[in-house]
Design a protein around this motif. Structure first.
Motif, PDB file in Angstrom:
ATOM      1  N   UNK B  31       0.827  -1.202   0.000  1.00  0.00           N
ATOM      2  CA  UNK B  31       0.000   0.000   0.000  1.00  0.00           C
ATOM      3  C   UNK B  31       0.861   1.252   0.000  1.00  0.00           C
ATOM      4  N   UNK B  33       0.577   5.749  -0.543  1.00  0.00           N
ATOM      5  CA  UNK B  33      -0.353   6.871  -0.441  1.00  0.00           C
ATOM      6  C   UNK B  33       0.351   8.169  -0.783  1.00  0.00           C
ATOM      7  N   UNK B  35      -0.287  12.150   0.368  1.00  0.00           N
ATOM      8  CA  UNK B  35      -1.007  13.101   1.198  1.00  0.00           C
ATOM      9  C   UNK B  35      -0.478  14.503   0.900  1.00  0.00           C
ATOM     10  N   UNK B  37      -0.163  18.261   3.042  1.00  0.00           N
ATOM     11  CA  UNK B  37      -0.304  18.888   4.344  1.00  0.00           C
ATOM     12  C   UNK B  37      -0.455  20.384   4.177  1.00  0.00           C
ATOM     13  N   UNK B  43      -3.215  16.276   7.421  1.00  0.00           N
ATOM     14  CA  UNK B  43      -2.792  15.477   6.280  1.00  0.00           C
ATOM     15  C   UNK B  43      -4.039  14.962   5.564  1.00  0.00           C
ATOM     16  N   UNK B  48      -4.372   6.828  -3.451  1.00  0.00           N
ATOM     17  CA  UNK B  48      -3.655   5.723  -2.856  1.00  0.00           C
ATOM     18  C   UNK B  48      -3.600   4.555  -3.833  1.00  0.00           C
ATOM     19  N   UNK B  90       3.400  14.494   0.984  1.00  0.00           N
ATOM     20  CA  UNK B  90       4.046  13.354   1.634  1.00  0.00           C
ATOM     21  C   UNK B  90       3.569  12.062   1.004  1.00  0.00           C
ATOM     22  N   UNK B  94       2.145   1.620   3.889  1.00  0.00           N
ATOM     23  CA  UNK B  94       1.460   1.120   5.072  1.00  0.00           C
ATOM     24  C   UNK B  94       1.483  -0.392   5.120  1.00  0.00           C
ATOM     25  N   UNK B  95       1.510  -0.872   6.342  1.00  0.00           N
ATOM     26  CA  UNK B  95       1.194  -2.259   6.617  1.00  0.00           C
ATOM     27  C   UNK B  95       0.233  -2.239   7.788  1.00  0.00           C
ATOM     28  N   UNK B  98       0.585   0.289  10.746  1.00  0.00           N
ATOM     29  CA  UNK B  98       0.654   1.733  10.581  1.00  0.00           C
ATOM     30  C   UNK B  98       1.306   2.166   9.292  1.00  0.00           C
ATOM     31  N   UNK B  99       1.517   3.449   9.167  1.00  0.00           N
ATOM     32  CA  UNK B  99       2.076   4.028   7.943  1.00  0.00           C
ATOM     33  C   UNK B  99       3.429   4.653   8.219  1.00  0.00           C
ATOM     34  N   UNK B 100       4.232   4.715   7.180  1.00  0.00           N
ATOM     35  CA  UNK B 100       5.576   5.263   7.259  1.00  0.00           C
ATOM     36  C   UNK B 100       5.716   6.303   6.158  1.00  0.00           C
ATOM     37  N   UNK B 101       6.292   7.438   6.507  1.00  0.00           N
ATOM     38  CA  UNK B 101       6.289   8.571   5.598  1.00  0.00           C
ATOM     39  C   UNK B 101       7.657   8.898   5.053  1.00  0.00           C
ATOM     40  N   UNK B 102       7.652   9.460   3.847  1.00  0.00           N
ATOM     41  CA  UNK B 102       8.847  10.073   3.309  1.00  0.00           C
ATOM     42  C   UNK B 102       9.055  11.443   3.926  1.00  0.00           C
ATOM     43  N   UNK B 103      10.097  12.120   3.497  1.00  0.00           N
ATOM     44  CA  UNK B 103      10.455  13.404   4.102  1.00  0.00           C
ATOM     45  C   UNK B 103       9.684  14.576   3.520  1.00  0.00           C
TER      46      UNK B 103
END
Lengths: 113, 110
Positions: B31, B33, B35, B37, B43, B48, B90, B94-95, B98-103
């Motif tokens: 997955x 996404x 977003x 901001x 966000x 997605x 951003x 996700x798994x 939760x989700x993990x974001x780029x910078x």
């Protein structure tokens, strides 16, 4: 339709005291709730989560409480430290299907020395 | 942080020009996404993807398109940039934990 709401845009707390950040939600389908912390010019980073079947999760200085009847969760930080100054986002996570996360508007926490 | 890289990190573009933002992940997460901001809005999900060539709209998808030809890459395109698309973008993967974001990519449309 704001499924996740953080009604306080900002919060100022004295160093060493407790910081309490609040979040309300409307969607009962969320499986997890998560808190993210964001510093300027960086992406959000995961802080702590809670399953929708729990009412409390604790990790060091951070504790999240979930009140399902009120559809409300809160993040407690104790004791607050200057490095905790950041924007905090709460999010609802549905793990079935597309696993979408829905975020609140964020609360800017400032820890004063 | 799931090895998420966004490019470019900063971009200034003119109204009416097309812009493509790239997200690359190294964790083979299914997955992905995009977003944006904005102050007072937090966000907001643009688009997605739940697999290669499988994409869907989020809550603020107007004016944006996406493509995912490989698991590791998720592209966001502004077909004709407008000033309202000035924002910080951003990418996330996700798994179920939760989700993990780029910078993030700071885009300014002038």
């Amino acid at each position: 339709d704001q499924q996740v709401k953080q009604n306080s845009p900002s919060l100022s707390v004295q160093e060493g005291r407790i910081s309490i950040l609040n979040c309300d939600y409307t969607n009962s389908m969320f499986d997890y709730f998560l808190w993210y912390k964001k510093y300027p010019a960086e992406g959000p980073t995961f802080l702590i989560s809670i399953s929708s079947i729990k009412d409390k999760n604790e990790d060091g200085r951070f504790t999240v409480f979930l009140n399902k009847s009120a559809k409300h969760l809160s993040l407690h930080i104790v004791p607050s430290q200057p490095g905790d100054s950041a924007v905090y986002f709460c999010a609802g996570h549905i793990i079935q299907g597309a696993q979408k996360l829905v975020f609140g508007q964020g609360t800017r926490l400032t820890i004063n020395p | 942080d799931a090895g998420i890289t966004q490019s470019p990190r900063h971009k200034v573009t003119e109204t009416g020009t097309p812009v493509t933002l790239r997200c690359h992940q190294t964790e083979n997460h299914r997955y992905m996404y995009w977003y944006r901001q904005d102050p007072g809005h937090g966000l907001r999900l643009i688009h997605y993807s739940y697999g290669v060539k499988d994409t869907d709209k989020g809550e603020v998808s107007d004016g944006y398109s996406v493509s995912r030809s490989k698991t590791e890459d998720f592209l966001l395109t502004l077909e004709s940039a407008t000033s309202s698309q000035t924002s910080v973008y951003f990418c996330a993967t996700a798994r179920d934990t939760g989700a993990f974001f780029g910078q993030g990519t700071r885009l300014t449309v002038v």
